[in-house]
Motif scaffolding. Structure first.
Motif, PDB file in Angstrom:
ATOM      1  N   ALA A 102       0.836  -1.202   0.000  1.00 22.92           N
ATOM      2  CA  ALA A 102       0.000   0.000   0.000  1.00 22.92           C
ATOM      3  C   ALA A 102       0.869   1.250   0.000  1.00 22.92           C
ATOM      4  O   ALA A 102       1.865   1.325   0.729  1.00 22.92           O
ATOM      5  N   LEU A 103       0.485   2.216  -0.797  1.00 24.01           N
ATOM      6  CA  LEU A 103       1.142   3.519  -0.764  1.00 24.01           C
ATOM      7  C   LEU A 103       0.695   4.249   0.492  1.00 24.01           C
ATOM      8  O   LEU A 103      -0.475   4.150   0.894  1.00 24.01           O
ATOM      9  N   ASN A 108       5.128   9.500  -5.904  1.00 20.25           N
ATOM     10  CA  ASN A 108       4.183   9.499  -4.786  1.00 20.25           C
ATOM     11  C   ASN A 108       4.885   9.648  -3.431  1.00 20.25           C
ATOM     12  O   ASN A 108       4.674   8.875  -2.504  1.00 20.25           O
ATOM     13  N   SER A 122       0.005   7.254   0.835  1.00 20.78           N
ATOM     14  CA  SER A 122      -1.062   8.191   0.481  1.00 20.78           C
ATOM     15  C   SER A 122      -2.438   7.537   0.385  1.00 20.78           C
ATOM     16  O   SER A 122      -3.451   8.221   0.451  1.00 20.78           O
ATOM     17  N   ASP A 123      -2.476   6.202   0.252  1.00 26.07           N
ATOM     18  CA  ASP A 123      -3.758   5.500   0.130  1.00 26.07           C
ATOM     19  C   ASP A 123      -4.352   5.081   1.470  1.00 26.07           C
ATOM     20  O   ASP A 123      -5.494   4.629   1.518  1.00 26.07           O
ATOM     21  N   LEU A 124      -3.597   5.215   2.543  1.00 22.47           N
ATOM     22  CA  LEU A 124      -4.093   4.790   3.852  1.00 22.47           C
ATOM     23  C   LEU A 124      -4.927   5.888   4.499  1.00 22.47           C
ATOM     24  O   LEU A 124      -4.696   7.077   4.265  1.00 22.47           O
TER      25      LEU A 124
END
Length: 151
Positions: free
Chosen positions: A4-5, A33, A7-9
């Motif tokens: 997972a990036l 990112n 920024s996606d959490l």
């Protein structure tokens, strides 16, 4: 589950207004990112800039490259702190000297990232007065290159 990036959490709090996700170059390497701490004429948010995410015990490793962005006006060192459920680790990076981050986050609930500026931040009024007088402030321009969490 896949990697997972950062920024996606889901965020656990409101991030600093001087933090944003964007592509950066650190020590000649391109990182997509990335979490970047930078300011234009002065910084709007508190120091250090902080970013919190909920991990929900879903990951085992956090990796990134801590560094000063290649286009930074200042060559000063920036401090990076990562707090995983109260366990704090820190790194210092400067232009041309990034630091690899690889930490254990097994069973962790929260990850807090703090990026410090290279010098004490001034108020917008003082920064403006200094700029008018030809004095340049040491503003932050550091990033965590491509921060990801690994299941």
């Amino acid at each position: 589950m896949s990697t997972a990036l950062l920024s996606d959490l889901p965020r656990a709090g409101e991030p600093s207004s001087d933090l944003r996700f964007q592509d950066v170059d650190i020590d000649g390497q391109h990182y997509e990112n990335s979490l970047r701490y930078s300011c234009e004429l002065f910084c709007n948010g508190p120091s250090p800039a902080a970013y919190d995410v909920d991990l929900g015990r879903r990951f085992s490793r956090f990796t990134a490259v801590a560094g000063v962005v290649d286009t930074a006006a200042s060559g000063s060192a920036d401090k990076f702190e990562i707090d995983v459920d109260g366990v704090l680790k820190s790194w210092t990076a400067s232009i041309g000297h990034p630091q690899n981050i690889d930490i254990d986050v097994r069973n962790a609930l929260r990850l807090t990232i703090r990026i410090y500026p290279p010098a004490t931040l001034k108020s917008p009024l003082q920064a403006g007065a200094d700029a008018a007088g030809g004095v340049q402030s040491a503003l932050p321009d550091a990033a965590l290159g491509h921060p990801v969490l690994i299941p």
